[in-house]
Design an enzyme around this catalytic site. Sequence first.
Site, PDB file in Angstrom:
ATOM      1  N   ALA A   1     144.167 -70.506  -6.734  1.00 12.69           N
ATOM      2  CA  ALA A   1     144.805 -71.613  -6.024  1.00 12.69           C
ATOM      3  C   ALA A   1     143.788 -72.692  -5.662  1.00 12.69           C
ATOM      4  CB  ALA A   1     145.479 -71.102  -4.762  1.00 12.69           C
TER       5      ALA A   1
ATOM      6  N   GLY B   1     139.496 -73.194 -10.757  1.00  8.22           N
ATOM      7  CA  GLY B   1     139.683 -72.520 -12.051  1.00  8.22           C
ATOM      8  C   GLY B   1     138.352 -72.449 -12.764  1.00  8.22           C
TER       9      GLY B   1
ATOM     10  N   ALA C   1     150.248 -66.130  -8.472  1.00  6.62           N
ATOM     11  CA  ALA C   1     151.546 -65.526  -8.792  1.00  6.62           C
ATOM     12  C   ALA C   1     152.715 -66.411  -8.392  1.00  6.62           C
ATOM     13  CB  ALA C   1     151.650 -64.181  -8.053  1.00  6.62           C
TER      14      ALA C   1
ATOM     15  N   ASP D   1     146.467 -63.010 -11.213  1.00  4.06           N
ATOM     16  CA  ASP D   1     145.018 -62.933 -11.005  1.00  4.06           C
ATOM     17  C   ASP D   1     144.631 -61.707 -10.183  1.00  4.06           C
ATOM     18  OD1 ASP D   1     144.757 -65.742  -8.612  1.00  4.06           O
ATOM     19  OD2 ASP D   1     145.986 -63.950  -8.594  1.00  4.06           O
TER      20      ASP D   1
ATOM     21  N   THR E   1     141.390 -67.040  -1.950  1.00 11.32           N
ATOM     22  CA  THR E   1     142.314 -67.868  -1.168  1.00 11.32           C
ATOM     23  C   THR E   1     143.168 -66.950  -0.293  1.00 11.32           C
ATOM     24  OG1 THR E   1     142.349 -69.526  -2.908  1.00 11.32           O
ATOM     25  CG2 THR E   1     144.194 -69.534  -1.346  1.00 11.32           C
TER      26      THR E   1
ATOM     27  N   ASN F   1     149.454 -58.928   1.383  1.00  8.40           N
ATOM     28  CA  ASN F   1     148.847 -60.269   1.427  1.00  8.40           C
ATOM     29  C   ASN F   1     148.392 -60.580   2.846  1.00  8.40           C
ATOM     30  OD1 ASN F   1     150.087 -60.580  -1.193  1.00  8.40           O
ATOM     31  ND2 ASN F   1     149.907 -62.787  -0.876  1.00  8.40           N
TER      32      ASN F   1
HETATM   33  N1  LIG Z   1     128.519 -67.970  -1.309  1.00  8.72           N
HETATM   34  C1  LIG Z   1     129.607 -68.027  -0.535  1.00  8.72           C
HETATM   35  N2  LIG Z   1     129.473 -68.048   0.814  1.00  8.72           N
HETATM   36  C2  LIG Z   1     130.573 -68.105   1.606  1.00  8.72           C
HETATM   37  N3  LIG Z   1     131.837 -68.112   1.142  1.00  8.72           N
HETATM   38  C3  LIG Z   1     132.009 -68.075  -0.192  1.00  8.72           C
HETATM   39  C4  LIG Z   1     130.918 -68.034  -1.100  1.00  8.72           C
HETATM   40  N4  LIG Z   1     131.433 -68.000  -2.369  1.00  8.72           N
HETATM   41  C5  LIG Z   1     132.780 -68.034  -2.246  1.00  8.72           C
HETATM   42  N5  LIG Z   1     133.124 -68.064  -0.943  1.00  8.72           N
HETATM   43  C6  LIG Z   1     134.477 -68.004  -0.396  1.00  8.72           C
HETATM   44  O1  LIG Z   1     135.314 -67.546  -1.453  1.00  8.72           O
HETATM   45  C7  LIG Z   1     136.457 -68.407  -1.574  1.00  8.72           C
HETATM   46  C8  LIG Z   1     136.852 -68.561  -3.036  1.00  8.72           C
HETATM   47  O2  LIG Z   1     137.057 -67.264  -3.536  1.00  8.72           O
HETATM   48  P1  LIG Z   1     137.537 -67.142  -5.062  1.00  8.72           P
HETATM   49  O3  LIG Z   1     136.623 -67.914  -5.943  1.00  8.72           O
HETATM   50  O4  LIG Z   1     137.750 -65.698  -5.331  1.00  8.72           O
HETATM   51  O5  LIG Z   1     138.935 -67.884  -4.947  1.00  8.72           O
HETATM   52  P2  LIG Z   1     139.739 -68.575  -6.176  1.00  8.72           P
HETATM   53  O6  LIG Z   1     139.655 -67.629  -7.321  1.00  8.72           O
HETATM   54  O7  LIG Z   1     139.266 -69.941  -6.378  1.00  8.72           O
HETATM   55  O8  LIG Z   1     141.171 -68.680  -5.615  1.00  8.72           O
HETATM   56  P3  LIG Z   1     142.231 -67.521  -5.608  1.00  8.72           P
HETATM   57  O9  LIG Z   1     141.887 -66.665  -4.449  1.00  8.72           O
HETATM   58  O10 LIG Z   1     143.522 -68.198  -5.468  1.00  8.72           O
HETATM   59  O11 LIG Z   1     142.056 -66.785  -6.899  1.00  8.72           O
HETATM   60  C9  LIG Z   1     136.047 -69.727  -0.990  1.00  8.72           C
HETATM   61  O12 LIG Z   1     137.184 -70.323  -0.402  1.00  8.72           O
HETATM   62  C10 LIG Z   1     135.004 -69.350   0.079  1.00  8.72           C
HETATM   63  O13 LIG Z   1     135.632 -69.186   1.335  1.00  8.72           O
HETATM   64  C1  LIG Z   2     151.335 -66.075  -3.918  1.00 11.01           C
HETATM   65  C2  LIG Z   2     150.626 -64.834  -4.329  1.00 11.01           C
HETATM   66  O1  LIG Z   2     150.704 -63.875  -3.339  1.00 11.01           O
HETATM   67  C3  LIG Z   2     149.230 -65.215  -4.653  1.00 11.01           C
HETATM   68  O2  LIG Z   2     149.180 -65.533  -6.020  1.00 11.01           O
HETATM   69  C4  LIG Z   2     148.194 -64.142  -4.435  1.00 11.01           C
HETATM   70  O3  LIG Z   2     148.515 -62.998  -5.189  1.00 11.01           O
HETATM   71  C5  LIG Z   2     146.940 -64.787  -4.905  1.00 11.01           C
HETATM   72  O4  LIG Z   2     146.766 -65.977  -4.788  1.00 11.01           O
HETATM   73  C6  LIG Z   2     145.879 -63.976  -5.453  1.00 11.01           C
HETATM   74  O5  LIG Z   2     144.819 -64.789  -5.853  1.00 11.01           O
HETATM   75 MG   LIG Z   3     140.662 -66.085  -7.957  1.00 11.38          MG
END
Ligand SMILES: Nc1ncnc2c1ncn2[C@@H]1O[C@H](COP(=O)(O)OP(=O)(O)OP(=O)(O)O)[C@@H](O)[C@H]1O
Ligand SMILES: C[C@H](O)[C@H](O)[C@@H](O)C(=O)CO
Ligand SMILES: [Mg+2]
Length: 492
Positions: free
Chosen positions: A15, A18, A83, A239, A261, A298
């Site tokens: 979210a 990417g 999702a 994911d 997220t 969640n």
């Molecule tokens: N080095 C870091 N120090 C502190 N927080 C971090 C660090 N790296 C990532 N994060 C945290 O991780 C979060 C992002 O996590 P991640 O990359 O798994 O999310 P995403 O894959 O972009 O989104 P989703 O959760 O929807 O898949 C950021 O919002 C931040 O809060």
């Molecule tokens: C809306 C869903 O609960 C969401 O996709 C959650 O599964 C998610 O963001 C995982 O990254």
């Molecule tokens: Mg992710």
Amino acid sequence: MEFMEKVYVAVDIGASSGRLILSKLVDHKLKLKEVHRFKNGFANVQGHDRWDIDKLIAEILIGLEKIKKAGYNAVTLGIDTWAVDYVLVDSQGKKLQDPVSYRDARTEGSIERLTTDLPKKYIYQKTGIQFLDFNTLYQLFEEDKELLAKTDKIMMIPDYIGYVLTGTAVTEVTNASTTQMLSLREGLFDDHLLSKVNVKESQFPKLVEAGTVLGNLKEELKTTYDLPETKIITVATHDTASAVVGTPGIGQRWAYLSSGTWSLIGAELNTPENGEQAFRENYTNEWGAYGTYRFLKNIMGLWIIQSIKRELHDQYSFVELANLAEQEPPFQQFIDVNDQRFQNPANMISEIQAYCQETGQRIPITPGQLTMAVYSNLSLYYANELAILDTILNYRIDSLNIVGGGSNVKLMNQLTATIADVDVYAGPSEATAVGNIIVQMITEGDILNVYLARRIISHSFEIKKFTPEKNKYPQILQKYRDFLANKIDMKG
Ligand SMILES: Nc1ncnc2c1ncn2[C@@H]1O[C@H](COP(=O)(O)OP(=O)(O)OP(=O)(O)O)[C@@H](O)[C@H]1O
Ligand SMILES: C[C@H](O)[C@H](O)[C@@H](O)C(=O)CO
Ligand SMILES: [Mg+2]
């Protein structure tokens, strides 16, 4: 025969961001290289919060061009995203609108409206899926009826992207389960729930398991972009399902926390658990890869930190916010981080401060105080949920595998280990991409199964261990439970 080194690409779109990650198996280790990263997010367009799906597809093609420029002429690729959200496609294969985000306000109160004559208990026994007002079931219930009437196919986000890239449409089951419309017992869309939202089973492309070969890139795309030969495999396209596959699974009775997220905390089961206690605690049985179930809940997660960062005009990086939090004492206030008010408030900082004022608690002001308040209360919430999991599953979880971006936050890893009194194993932060790659490798025969893949994961990435600091915060978890149960009036 010339040995062709297999190159795999994970397209992982969360979210908030990417990425395209290149991977190879070298000396029994998974090597990852991030080739392209881009921001994701929703904007209010034509009255609703929507995702810019065309931009996301363009970013994937830009990332593939970079891979070709790096000298890779043939790759295998998998796509995973968040999702529940979907694209409505007409009979010409064209999208009818940009997809609405699950954080849009249109589904506020939908669960109550839909369940006036369809008991929640019936839906839960049928699907085993947690009640979140943004599940696809409620989005379709609120969907524009004229648009639905023009809809030939309803495609989940990663399936739609795969369709645009290959021309083949499927509905992959891990993500389909998040619709809250799949029957646990039959493994198909439930007719009663479909009819409740006036859609027909034929409006969904056929259901397929994770690991199914989807097809090759459409030739027409190569007229605009200089792309490698690309074979697309339908991976665990939710994911979180990919993140669970990419979890090292360290411990006898281990649980996972996919920390991004959202924070998704749970266990990997071979049979669903949709009994009375699971229903009462609103746990879900999202489908996993290879016939498993993701028994999880969640939790609002780092969305709250992302919102604070954005509202501070991105003056601080996530690392800087975490460092500022380290300078603050923990547990200065209790916050129910899963309160609906934090799902998409106009201003997250104000919402947190109002919450603390209303409950007569110390109000976090500085970026460090705000970040520590969120980290402290997420850690408390995780610990509380692990105790609930112990009772539902009737065994003591002995370790928590934290993956995703949140696994980089040492402060939260340590607080969670101490309050929950479990060993925490942190990493890999890109577990989603790892799980995406693993399913491709299993389909291609490079790895035999997920059990052995997890051995490779532990061997390939630095997994940091955090052990409980005994008696450091005695009673804090019970006090938090009493607060959540409104037993403590902080105003007193
Ligand atoms: N080095 C870091 N120090 C502190 N927080 C971090 C660090 N790296 C990532 N994060 C945290 O991780 C979060 C992002 O996590 P991640 O990359 O798994 O999310 P995403 O894959 O972009 O989104 P989703 O959760 O929807 O898949 C950021 O919002 C931040 O809060
Ligand atoms: C809306 C869903 O609960 C969401 O996709 C959650 O599964 C998610 O963001 C995982 O990254
Ligand atoms: Mg992710």
